[in-house]
Design an enzyme around this catalytic site. Structure first.
Site, PDB file in Angstrom:
ATOM      1  N   HIS A 230      44.127  39.255  36.732  1.00 39.11           N
ATOM      2  CA  HIS A 230      43.517  38.138  37.439  1.00 39.11           C
ATOM      3  C   HIS A 230      41.999  38.288  37.419  1.00 39.11           C
ATOM      4  O   HIS A 230      41.466  39.397  37.592  1.00 39.11           O
ATOM      5  CB  HIS A 230      44.017  38.077  38.878  1.00 39.11           C
ATOM      6  CG  HIS A 230      43.744  36.764  39.548  1.00 39.11           C
ATOM      7  ND1 HIS A 230      42.614  36.547  40.290  1.00 39.11           N
ATOM      8  CD2 HIS A 230      44.443  35.597  39.552  1.00 39.11           C
ATOM      9  CE1 HIS A 230      42.637  35.303  40.757  1.00 39.11           C
ATOM     10  NE2 HIS A 230      43.727  34.705  40.319  1.00 39.11           N
ATOM     11  N   HIS A 231      41.296  37.182  37.190  1.00 40.68           N
ATOM     12  CA  HIS A 231      39.840  37.238  37.014  1.00 40.68           C
ATOM     13  C   HIS A 231      39.115  37.696  38.272  1.00 40.68           C
ATOM     14  O   HIS A 231      37.965  38.123  38.212  1.00 40.68           O
ATOM     15  CB  HIS A 231      39.320  35.855  36.602  1.00 40.68           C
ATOM     16  CG  HIS A 231      38.152  35.909  35.662  1.00 40.68           C
ATOM     17  ND1 HIS A 231      37.059  36.729  35.870  1.00 40.68           N
ATOM     18  CD2 HIS A 231      37.896  35.260  34.500  1.00 40.68           C
ATOM     19  CE1 HIS A 231      36.189  36.567  34.887  1.00 40.68           C
ATOM     20  NE2 HIS A 231      36.674  35.700  34.038  1.00 40.68           N
ATOM     21  N   SER A 232      39.776  37.645  39.421  1.00 39.22           N
ATOM     22  CA  SER A 232      39.131  38.101  40.658  1.00 39.22           C
ATOM     23  C   SER A 232      38.871  39.604  40.631  1.00 39.22           C
ATOM     24  O   SER A 232      38.030  40.109  41.387  1.00 39.22           O
ATOM     25  CB  SER A 232      40.000  37.751  41.873  1.00 39.22           C
ATOM     26  OG  SER A 232      41.264  38.393  41.776  1.00 39.22           O
TER      27      SER A 232
END
Length: 503
Positions: A171-173
């Protein structure tokens, strides 16, 4: 029962476990472990940029496809992940929302939930198509928030380019491309030295000539500052105009509203980095100039073909069938950290590090010139002119801080809406990242290629460049043709250089 050769490969793959705490890797492990220990006693809030990637219209995952030259042994991979990836606090923490605030909460990681090893038919008709469909179906799903937001799929599947494939989904977070690639490379070692981390090429600074002195040097510096100021003002104006109303013209590459939530077909081609360097040296440009130029040429070929097919009289693809004017722009994602390129993981994890972990990226609106040119080298010349101008601008820093101010002043919804409008009113995202210069192994498995995508990043590895496209099939039903057009454009440009004797 395993064959003797298979057993030998397995013993070779186990070597990194035995030498995992060698002097080359111990620094990364100790520093990450130290930072992890500091954070287990308290829950940390997510940074605003990480929180942004949980908005419904910005729920982005990074997918990295790793081709291996040997069979992958899941138990070896899991053993290595325990003292590399899991020592990073972001990969061993949940993202928990409480009273509208999201926080990192350390947790025990069950690798059985994160490392997926599907049973595969080794006699299937088209392993390459199966792999492509597997990644496509993966893009339809999300990772359960009851576990850290990453997983690894290990496919012992012989394709045209590898003996097995690993697929990282993150996930890009958890971080931007620079952060995640730094972490991934910290989990690899050079194949000719199992104790050595990969070597990343560093751009050499050109020696400044000091033949201009006095008033001329002052005038040149003043002219440079004036250019930077003017270009920045124009670029920031265009960014704000795009956020408010300015959109690209409709073209065969531009998706319809809502396409950001559709599954993605990810395709890739590998070209020789030597071919790109050959053109670069002949034309006195950079690798980025050539990559951008061949992409412009490939997109022009593709759009011209689509336009010819749409004409009632079926116009010839060799002639110019393009509309008179096409506004086609890309969001170029730029690392704005003080030190460019991939950094050592331990350095990024330092508490007061100058080059920090996380999402530190600015937007640059990069205009693509879509045209049918008689001289193929004009694509590269045009690309160089555009990139040189963008280098004399502070657009990336300004757009980063504009988004940051919007977030702090108006909240996460406003920042999400701003970023979404800029992206949806342009046609695509374009980025590239440099890779290691020598052959590397992931958990002892020698790698044939690495194709990461946070939707369409070219990536270089040893003497190759992998062109990765991530497309919505409803918009681009034939992504393989688009990939072929870009690859063929490089060959045409190279052939032109050779024919004219420019090398």
């Amino acid at each position: 029962m395993e064959s003797t050769n298979s057993f030998r490969l397995r013993k070779q793959a186990l070597k990194p476990i035995e030498t995992a705490r060698s002097s080359a890797s111990q620094r990364d492990e100790e520093e990450v472990s130290k930072n992890n220990g500091q954070r287990t006693c308290e829950e940390e809030p997510l940074s605003p940029s990480s929180r942004l990637y949980h908005e419904p219209n910005f729920n982005v995952y990074v997918i990295a496809i790793m081709g291996c030259k040997t069979r992958i042994y899941p138990d070896v991979v899991k053993a290595n992940l325990g003292h590399t990836l899991l020592r990073h606090p972001r990969f061993s923490s949940l993202q928990v929302e409480n009273n509208g605030e999201m926080r990192w909460v350390p947790t025990e990681v069950d690798l059985e939930r994160h490392v997926i090893v599907p049973e595969l038919d080794q006699n299937m008709d088209s392993p390459d198509k199966f792999l492509e469909d597997y990644v496509y179906n993966l893009s339809k799903t999300t990772i359960d928030k009851s576990q850290p937001l990453w997983d690894l799929h290990l496919l012992n599947l012989r394709t045209s380019q590898s003996e097995a494939v690993g697929i990282f989904r993150i996930h890009h977070s958890l971080g931007d491309g620079t952060s995640l690639l730094s972490l991934l490379l910290a989990c690899t070692r050079q194949m000719n030295d199992s104790k050595a981390l990969p070597t990343i090429p560093i751009r050499k600074k050109k020696d400044k000539k000091s033949d201009r002195i006095g008033i001329w040097r002052i005038l040149l510096r003043f002219w440079f500052v004036l250019q930077v100021f003017w270009n920045t003002v124009v670029d920031v104006f265009m960014f704000i105009a795009t956020a408010l109303f300015l959109t690209d013209t409709q073209n065969p590459l531009k998706g319809l509203p809502g396409s950001e939530s559709t599954p993605r077909r990810i395709v890739y081609r590998t070209v020789s980095l030597d071919d790109i360097k050959f053109v670069k040296n002949a034309m006195n440009t950079t690798i980025n100039d050539v990559a951008f130029g061949m992409t412009q040429a490939g997109l022009s070929r593709y759009i011209n073909r689509i336009c010819s097919e749409n004409k009632k009289d079926g116009g010839a693809t060799e002639t110019n069938n393009l509309p008179k004017s096409i506004r086609l722009r890309s969001n170029l994602l730029v690392n704005i950290r003080p030190a460019p390129g991939i950094q050592a993981l331990a350095d990024m994890m330092e508490k007061d590090a100058e080059v920090k972990w996380g999402n530190w990226i600015g937007y640059v609106l990069l205009p693509f010139t879509i045209a049918v040119r008689e001289d193929p080298l004009d694509y590269v010349r045009n690309a160089k002119a555009i990139i040189d101008r963008k280098k004399r601008s502070l657009e990336a820093f300004c757009t980063f801080y504009i988004a940051d101010w919007a977030l702090n002043l108006f909240g996460i919804k406003a920042a999400s809406a701003l970023s979404h409008k800029v992206i949806s009113r342009t046609t695509m995202c374009f980025s590239n990242m440099v890779g290691p210069v020598e052959e590397i192994g992931f958990c002892g498995h020698p790698m044939a290629f690495l194709a990461p995508s946070s939707y369409g990043q070219p990536y270089s590895y040893i003497d190759k460049m992998t062109i990765v496209l991530s497309v919505d099939e409803g918009t681009i039903p034939n992504p393989h043709q688009l990939c072929d057009d870009i690859v063929e454009s490089l060959q045409i440009i190279k052939d032109t250089v050779m024919t004219r004797g420019l090398a």
